[in-house]
Design an enzyme around this catalytic site. Structure first.
Site, PDB file in Angstrom:
ATOM      1  CD  GLU A   1      40.297  38.200  41.331  1.00  0.00           C
ATOM      2  OE1 GLU A   1      39.345  38.439  42.090  1.00  0.00           O
ATOM      3  OE2 GLU A   1      40.154  37.826  40.156  1.00  0.00           O
TER       4      GLU A   1
ATOM      5  CG  ASN B   1      36.798  41.558  31.848  1.00  0.00           C
ATOM      6  OD1 ASN B   1      37.890  42.107  31.805  1.00  0.00           O
ATOM      7  ND2 ASN B   1      35.659  42.223  31.728  1.00  0.00           N
TER       8      ASN B   1
ATOM      9  CG  ASN C   1      41.254  33.396  41.647  1.00  0.00           C
ATOM     10  OD1 ASN C   1      40.193  33.909  42.006  1.00  0.00           O
ATOM     11  ND2 ASN C   1      41.846  33.716  40.534  1.00  0.00           N
TER      12      ASN C   1
ATOM     13  CE  LYS D   1      37.337  41.260  41.973  1.00  0.00           C
ATOM     14  NZ  LYS D   1      36.480  40.105  42.149  1.00  0.00           N
TER      15      LYS D   1
ATOM     16  CD  GLU E   1      43.633  35.918  38.863  1.00  0.00           C
ATOM     17  OE1 GLU E   1      43.059  36.977  38.544  1.00  0.00           O
ATOM     18  OE2 GLU E   1      43.233  34.797  38.517  1.00  0.00           O
TER      19      GLU E   1
END
Length: 671
Positions: free
Chosen positions: A288, A235, A290, A116, A275
């Site tokens: 982030e 989440n 994916n 991250k 995202e």
């Protein structure tokens, strides 16, 4: 093009990949653990290879076993799906060393976006909008407080290697930063073996919006619009849609161009998702990337007409993208609901067991409405304790958002599952929530709208009348059937009285019911005895059908039906209730019957879900205080701590560590 590919996954996504491969004329190889021996993906594939025991760490996560399965079956390429090995840099490297193609991005791109902190640095370098924050090494809590003061409150403290909400804290003051920093650091170390954390500005009332990107091995990258994934619980995404009700064309283009810039910066060459966290003012910041296919990819496929799995396979085979950015158009609206084996009335605890009945709505495209059901299960199959509890992803597409939501609501009411608990009532209730329908979304939506969790809903208003009408119509059809049995009543025609008292549990609704041609007419009776206008119900429903599907005054309606003693249990729009249809004489007697009450279980600890007893923390005769741990139950890789709700003394322990218990099984009693 490949002749044979292996899918290094299970369940819904493995079945999804097999469907596209079959369409492309490519043979498929499934891998499976001992727990998945009879799974749908094994049945669908051309060949299947057993790779180990039920535990994922001994089967689906073992790279060597996947490589060996490829060699054994002659698979030229591997699609990883999502989860498991899909974002492990070591996996494509091991495949490459064995001469096998990875249907996904190059390992360098996976590595660049897997951390991250490093991914945020890469995003900032590519001129992608990032949340104000500090990405360097934070020495201690004092350093964290200094950084937070400079950024401005509230701030988010996050684990660099985190995921699923672990190692994450929101702080609104200096004191909360100091405490949150140490807690996040310890949690990150315990969960990921990496205690690095970073601090960034927390966006108030945020939305979660992601951009689908697609790249090839020739330097071409495009974006395929966005998905709104703000409806989340702890989440975890629950409902997704495309496009987002927040974005305008200018903001969409800006987000898309930034996502493409980031993808190009890391030489991205497959399907991937960038995202963003977005403010209600349409401001947006990189969250982030994916580096895999997302669970919610079907909504993008339905609004763009692009098969993402097919594109991934073609790109992996070295083909150039056949689609340019100018060719991408968004048509209509798509909504996806994630159906899970979990009990919404018990705080969404996992539910495992056999799917005694599994009857999804029919997949079809007609009159501008598409219903799609991506699933990895079938009737008679098991929802295992070992894996993710997803049953299916139900997706609807229509010309407008309102029509897609309406289609989704009807499809959910038509989705019949028995044998386990599931979240369909919750999803159905969400579809009718006014705030959701208006598109006023944020990641806090569920916590704000359901602060005490999801409880049994009492039927009221139009929903109550609709359930009562369907109950009366079903009762009328059953009555007609009985009267058609040969040899009854000596051939005499019996005129049936029209008036009925319909009980929704103990709530009484008076109405009149009569057959009118191929329809059943329902007229509600008010408190003064006045009979209202007729509502016409038309349906091909017959005894034994699990879902009453038809129209009420021309409007499509679906209601789930389950026979019970002297009545029928109906479920509609998140409401599930026992329905009893009485004649006036029967109703007079029923009103005199005492109301049954549930037995008091206040002095018992019952198992809240089917699971394995990991430990019992108390002994007989022991005094316990409220909040103290009584037992730990494991289900679907999650350990659930059961605590005392009040002070008391343990009278008897009925279960021991290692025991497998059913839901509501007795664990211990209090004196």
């Amino acid at each position: 093009m490949f002749k044979r590919i292996l899918i290094a996954n299970r369940g819904e996504i493995a079945c999804r990949v097999i469907k596209t491969a079959r369409k492309m004329g490519i043979q498929t190889v499934a891998v499976y653990s001992e727990a998945d021996r009879d799974a749908l993906h094994v049945e669908m594939a051309d060949e299947a290879v057993l790779i180990g025991p039920p535990a994922a760490a001994e089967s689906y996560l073992v790279i060597e076993k996947i490589v060996e399965a490829c060699k054994k079956t002659g698979a030229e390429a591997v699609h990883p799906g999502y989860g498991f090995l899909s974002e492990r840099e070591a996996f494509p490297r091991a495949l490459e060393a064995a001469g096998i193609v990875f249907i996904g991005p190059n390992p360098g791109a996976i590595a660049a976006m897997g951390d991250k902190i490093e991914s945020k640095k890469a995003a900032a370098k590519a001129k992608v909008s990032t949340v104000p924050g500090y990405l360097g090494v934070i020495e201690d809590d004092k350093h964290a407080v200094k950084i937070a003061d400079e950024i401005g409150y509230p701030v988010m403290i996050k684990a660099s290697a985190g995921g699923g909400g672990k190692g994450m804290r929101i702080a609104h003051s200096k004191a909360e930063v100091a405490e949150g920093f140490n807690l996040a650091k310890a949690e990150a170390k315990a969960s990921f073996g990496d205690d690095r954390v970073f601090v960034e500005k927390f966006i108030v009332d945020p939305r979660h919006i992601e951009i689908q990107v697609l790249g090839d091995k020739h330097g071409n990258v495009i974006y395929l619009g966005e998905r709104e994934c703000s409806i989340q619980r702890r989440n975890q995404k629950v409902i997704e849609e495309a496009p987002s009700p927040l974005l305008d064309e200018a903001t969409r283009r800006k987000m898309g161009e930034q996502a493409v810039a980031l993808a190009k910066a890391v030489n991205y060459d497959s399907a991937g998702t960038v995202e963003f966290v977005a403010g209600q003012d349409k401001s947006f910041y990189f969250l982030e990337m994916n580096t895999r296919l997302q669970v919610e990819h079907p909504v993008t496929e339905l609004v763009t007409g692009v098969d993402l799995v097919e594109q991934m396979i073609r790109v992996a085979a070295g083909e150039k993208l056949a689609i340019a950015q100018k060719d991408v158009t968004l048509t209509g609206w798509a909504v996806e609901s994630r159906l899970y084996a979990e009990d919404p009335f018990r705080n969404f605890l996992p539910s495992i067991g056999r799917l005694v009945k599994y009857r999804p709505p029919a997949e079809a495209s007609q009159d501008g409405i598409t219903v799609r059901n991506d699933t990895g299960v079938q009737e008679g199959g098991e929802i295992s304790i070992h894996y993710d509890p997803m049953i299916a992803k139900l997706v609807t597409h229509a010309p407008s958002r309102a029509a897609a939501i309406e289609a989704q609501a009807t499809a959910l009411d038509s989705f019949y599952v028995d044998g386990i608990r599931h979240n369909i009532p919750f999803l159905s209730a969400l579809m009718h929530h006014p705030r959701w329908r208006e598109g006023r979304l944020s990641t806090g939506f569920i916590a704000e709208e359901f602060p005490k969790g999801f409880a049994v809903r009492v039927p009221e208003g139009e929903v109550a009348r609709r359930i009562a009408a369907v109950g009366a119509a079903i009762d009328h059809v059953l009555g007609e059937r009985k009267r058609q049995i040969s040899g009854q009543m000596g051939g005499r025609v019996v005129q049936r009285e029209r008036r009925r008292a319909v009980w929704l549990d103990r709530q009484e609704i008076l109405l009149e019911v009569v057959r009118e041609g191929d329809a059943i007419a329902i007229r509600f009776v008010d408190a003064d005895g006045k009979v209202g206008n007729a509502h016409l119900l038309q349906s091909p429903w017959k005894p034994g059908d699990p879902v009453w599907q038809g129209t009420i005054d021309g409007q499509l309606v679906a209601v789930q039906t389950r026979p019970i003693a002297n009545g029928i249990r109906l479920a509609h729009q998140g409401v599930e209730v026992p329905v009893y249809v009485w004649t006036e004489a029967e109703a007079a007697s029923a009103r005199l019957m005492p109301v049954m009450t549930a037995s008091d279980t206040g002095k018992k600890l019952l198992c809240p879900m089917p699971g394995l007893i990991v430990s019992i923390a108390v002994t007989e005769g022991q005094e316990v205080k409220a909040g103290e741990t009584l037992a730990v139950v494991e289900a679907m890789k999650m350990q659930n701590v059961l605590r005392a709700e009040q002070d008391g003394t343990v009278k008897k322990v009925h279960a021991s560590a290692g025991a497998t218990l059913a839901v509501d099984a007795l664990i211990l009693e209090f004196a």
